[in-house]
Design a protein around this motif. Sequence first.
Motif, PDB file in Angstrom:
ATOM      1  N   ILE A  10       1.050  -1.124  -0.081  1.00 25.54           N
ATOM      2  CA  ILE A  10      -0.086  -0.046   0.064  1.00 25.54           C
ATOM      3  C   ILE A  10       0.810   1.150   0.072  1.00 25.54           C
ATOM      4  O   ILE A  10       0.638   2.303  -0.646  1.00 25.54           O
ATOM      5  N   ALA A  11       2.008   1.265   0.730  1.00 25.70           N
ATOM      6  CA  ALA A  11       2.868   2.352   0.675  1.00 25.70           C
ATOM      7  C   ALA A  11       3.410   2.530  -0.665  1.00 25.70           C
ATOM      8  O   ALA A  11       3.587   3.761  -1.178  1.00 25.70           O
ATOM      9  N   ARG A  12       3.942   1.359  -1.234  1.00 24.57           N
ATOM     10  CA  ARG A  12       4.510   1.666  -2.639  1.00 24.57           C
ATOM     11  C   ARG A  12       3.518   2.230  -3.389  1.00 24.57           C
ATOM     12  O   ARG A  12       3.522   3.024  -4.556  1.00 24.57           O
ATOM     13  N   MET A  13       2.262   1.626  -3.392  1.00 27.35           N
ATOM     14  CA  MET A  13       1.085   2.171  -4.344  1.00 27.35           C
ATOM     15  C   MET A  13       0.666   3.767  -4.306  1.00 27.35           C
ATOM     16  O   MET A  13       0.833   4.334  -5.226  1.00 27.35           O
ATOM     17  N   ALA A  14       0.981   4.086  -3.063  1.00 26.31           N
ATOM     18  CA  ALA A  14       0.692   5.651  -2.694  1.00 26.31           C
ATOM     19  C   ALA A  14       1.890   6.430  -3.553  1.00 26.31           C
ATOM     20  O   ALA A  14       1.680   7.496  -4.264  1.00 26.31           O
TER      21      ALA A  14
ATOM     22  N   MET B 283      -7.117   0.627  -1.069  1.00 24.88           N
ATOM     23  CA  MET B 283      -6.978   1.974  -1.607  1.00 24.88           C
ATOM     24  C   MET B 283      -6.844   2.850  -0.360  1.00 24.88           C
ATOM     25  O   MET B 283      -6.767   4.152  -0.556  1.00 24.88           O
ATOM     26  N   SER B 284      -6.671   2.320   0.828  1.00 26.09           N
ATOM     27  CA  SER B 284      -6.478   3.136   2.097  1.00 26.09           C
ATOM     28  C   SER B 284      -5.176   4.214   2.161  1.00 26.09           C
ATOM     29  O   SER B 284      -5.438   5.196   2.719  1.00 26.09           O
ATOM     30  N   GLY B 285      -4.265   3.864   1.334  1.00 18.56           N
ATOM     31  CA  GLY B 285      -2.958   4.575   1.473  1.00 18.56           C
ATOM     32  C   GLY B 285      -3.155   5.773   0.224  1.00 18.56           C
ATOM     33  O   GLY B 285      -2.300   6.662   0.272  1.00 18.56           O
ATOM     34  N   VAL B 286      -3.824   5.460  -0.699  1.00 19.54           N
ATOM     35  CA  VAL B 286      -3.852   6.613  -1.791  1.00 19.54           C
ATOM     36  C   VAL B 286      -4.627   7.738  -1.310  1.00 19.54           C
ATOM     37  O   VAL B 286      -5.585   7.919  -0.899  1.00 19.54           O
ATOM     38  N   ASN B 287      -4.024   8.840  -2.175  1.00 17.08           N
ATOM     39  CA  ASN B 287      -4.554   9.871  -2.044  1.00 17.08           C
ATOM     40  C   ASN B 287      -5.977  10.289  -2.661  1.00 17.08           C
ATOM     41  O   ASN B 287      -6.271  10.061  -3.896  1.00 17.08           O
ATOM     42  N   PRO B 288      -7.218  10.417  -1.927  1.00 15.01           N
ATOM     43  CA  PRO B 288      -8.459  10.442  -2.392  1.00 15.01           C
ATOM     44  C   PRO B 288      -8.723  11.363  -3.592  1.00 15.01           C
ATOM     45  O   PRO B 288      -9.487  10.919  -4.612  1.00 15.01           O
ATOM     46  N   GLN B 289      -7.944  12.343  -3.686  1.00  7.93           N
ATOM     47  CA  GLN B 289      -8.114  13.304  -4.707  1.00  7.93           C
ATOM     48  C   GLN B 289      -7.714  12.634  -6.127  1.00  7.93           C
ATOM     49  O   GLN B 289      -8.341  13.146  -7.042  1.00  7.93           O
ATOM     50  N   GLY B 290      -6.795  11.472  -6.192  1.00 11.07           N
ATOM     51  CA  GLY B 290      -6.517  10.842  -7.256  1.00 11.07           C
ATOM     52  C   GLY B 290      -7.241   9.607  -7.678  1.00 11.07           C
ATOM     53  O   GLY B 290      -6.605   8.684  -8.324  1.00 11.07           O
TER      54      GLY B 290
ATOM     55  N   THR C  20      -0.868  -6.485  -4.839  1.00 13.93           N
ATOM     56  CA  THR C  20       0.255  -6.564  -5.602  1.00 13.93           C
ATOM     57  C   THR C  20       0.116  -6.590  -7.037  1.00 13.93           C
ATOM     58  O   THR C  20       0.903  -5.903  -7.965  1.00 13.93           O
ATOM     59  N   VAL C  21      -1.108  -6.798  -7.447  1.00 14.50           N
ATOM     60  CA  VAL C  21      -1.282  -6.500  -8.899  1.00 14.50           C
ATOM     61  C   VAL C  21      -1.543  -4.859  -9.284  1.00 14.50           C
ATOM     62  O   VAL C  21      -0.875  -4.679 -10.228  1.00 14.50           O
ATOM     63  N   ILE C  22      -1.990  -3.892  -8.483  1.00 15.44           N
ATOM     64  CA  ILE C  22      -2.129  -2.801  -8.707  1.00 15.44           C
ATOM     65  C   ILE C  22      -0.911  -2.124  -8.781  1.00 15.44           C
ATOM     66  O   ILE C  22      -0.371  -1.511  -9.451  1.00 15.44           O
ATOM     67  N   VAL C  23       0.043  -2.575  -7.737  1.00 18.08           N
ATOM     68  CA  VAL C  23       1.509  -2.136  -7.733  1.00 18.08           C
ATOM     69  C   VAL C  23       2.218  -2.654  -9.198  1.00 18.08           C
ATOM     70  O   VAL C  23       2.829  -1.625  -9.606  1.00 18.08           O
ATOM     71  N   ALA C  24       2.115  -3.638  -9.270  1.00 14.96           N
ATOM     72  CA  ALA C  24       2.731  -4.093 -10.606  1.00 14.96           C
ATOM     73  C   ALA C  24       2.178  -3.593 -11.876  1.00 14.96           C
ATOM     74  O   ALA C  24       2.960  -3.117 -12.692  1.00 14.96           O
ATOM     75  N   THR C  25       0.996  -3.339 -11.872  1.00 13.20           N
ATOM     76  CA  THR C  25       0.360  -2.471 -13.088  1.00 13.20           C
ATOM     77  C   THR C  25       0.973  -1.159 -13.210  1.00 13.20           C
ATOM     78  O   THR C  25       1.589  -0.552 -14.249  1.00 13.20           O
ATOM     79  N   LEU C  26       1.088  -0.352 -12.140  1.00  6.43           N
ATOM     80  CA  LEU C  26       1.638   1.045 -12.045  1.00  6.43           C
ATOM     81  C   LEU C  26       3.161   0.996 -12.181  1.00  6.43           C
ATOM     82  O   LEU C  26       3.610   1.711 -13.068  1.00  6.43           O
ATOM     83  N   GLU C  27       3.760  -0.116 -11.810  1.00  3.45           N
ATOM     84  CA  GLU C  27       5.143  -0.120 -12.023  1.00  3.45           C
ATOM     85  C   GLU C  27       5.273  -0.328 -13.665  1.00  3.45           C
ATOM     86  O   GLU C  27       6.607   0.046 -13.948  1.00  3.45           O
ATOM     87  N   SER C  28       4.519  -1.082 -14.212  1.00  4.61           N
ATOM     88  CA  SER C  28       4.770  -1.372 -15.709  1.00  4.61           C
ATOM     89  C   SER C  28       4.646   0.096 -16.608  1.00  4.61           C
ATOM     90  O   SER C  28       4.769  -0.137 -17.519  1.00  4.61           O
TER      91      SER C  28
END
Length: 291
Positions: A45-49, A83-90, A257-265
């Motif tokens: 979650i931290a990485r996702m943020a 989604m608890s760590g992500v900025n609600p604005q985005g 994990t899937v969301i992080v991998a997606t963003l990293e791609s």
Amino acid sequence: MKTEKLAKALRVHSGKHFRLKDFDPAFTGHWRSREQAERALLESIARMAELQDKLYAQDRWAVLLIFQAMDAAGKDGIIKHVMSGVNPQGCQVYSFKSPSDLELQHDFLWRTTHCLPERGHIGIFNRSYYEEVLVVRVHPEFLKNEKTPESLIGKNLWEQRFEDIRCFERHMARSGTVIRKFFLNVSKKEQKRRFLARLEEPEKNWKFSAADIRERGYWDDYQKAYEDMIANTASEHAPWYVVPADNKWFTRLVVSTVIVATLESLDLAYPKVDGAKRKELEAAKRILLSK
Ligand code: ATP
Ligand code: MG
């Protein structure tokens, strides 16, 4: 197996040979304890943020996450925790329930289309246009409410719906919206356990709906509809993930994990400051320092 590899194993990007029964709802891979998985979830979650911050700043890609599942599979909990760590604005979340009168005046893609995420944003669909090939397929009488002209409802209707969805998703992908679809795969036994908890525990009573029990009666029809849906709409650019959902802690870890991998791609990066912008920044700094 690393969690990224696990997530890959749960990914369906082609309908060929896809069988839902090959996916065990109770699977947890090498993860044996909830505590261990929850620690990994926090890191994820931290990485996702961090990545979301770049996604937003770069303002090029949009990410659409679609959640479909039987009742009590944990859609709401996933959205809340992952989604608890992500900025609600985005981040934009939309739930799609029985269509309204206005929505029924339009084609089945209309109501979700104007909820699609903006560039730089993560959009979450709690249910989606896929209900058209799930609940409507299981209850074809709903087609009447949709007021589709009868002459258009032929034996190829579902094939046509799948084709329309595939074309729509390809169009979105080509325009810069990255789509990831999650089917939270809960077992019939675990659903029963969760329904009973909703009936027995006062703080869960509000979650119970008589409709849930009614739909449970169509379990096998839904499983067939899900299988067909995944087989017909899984693609490289909009894959499905069949996420084991009998253990919520594992479901959450896989999804994050899937969301992080997606963003990293994606080629996410903060916008580069060009010469003119740098001059503007320096001028602003001089003004601030001079007073
Ligand atoms: P929760 O139960 O966690 O609050 P939910 O997503 O199950 O969330 P409900 O209000 O219980 O929300 O159910 C929404 C219902 O609306 C589901 O049974 C779903 O199948 C139905 N629905 C969604 N889209 C359509 C559609 N296009 N046509 C007919 N029914 C639909
Ligand atoms: Mg419900």
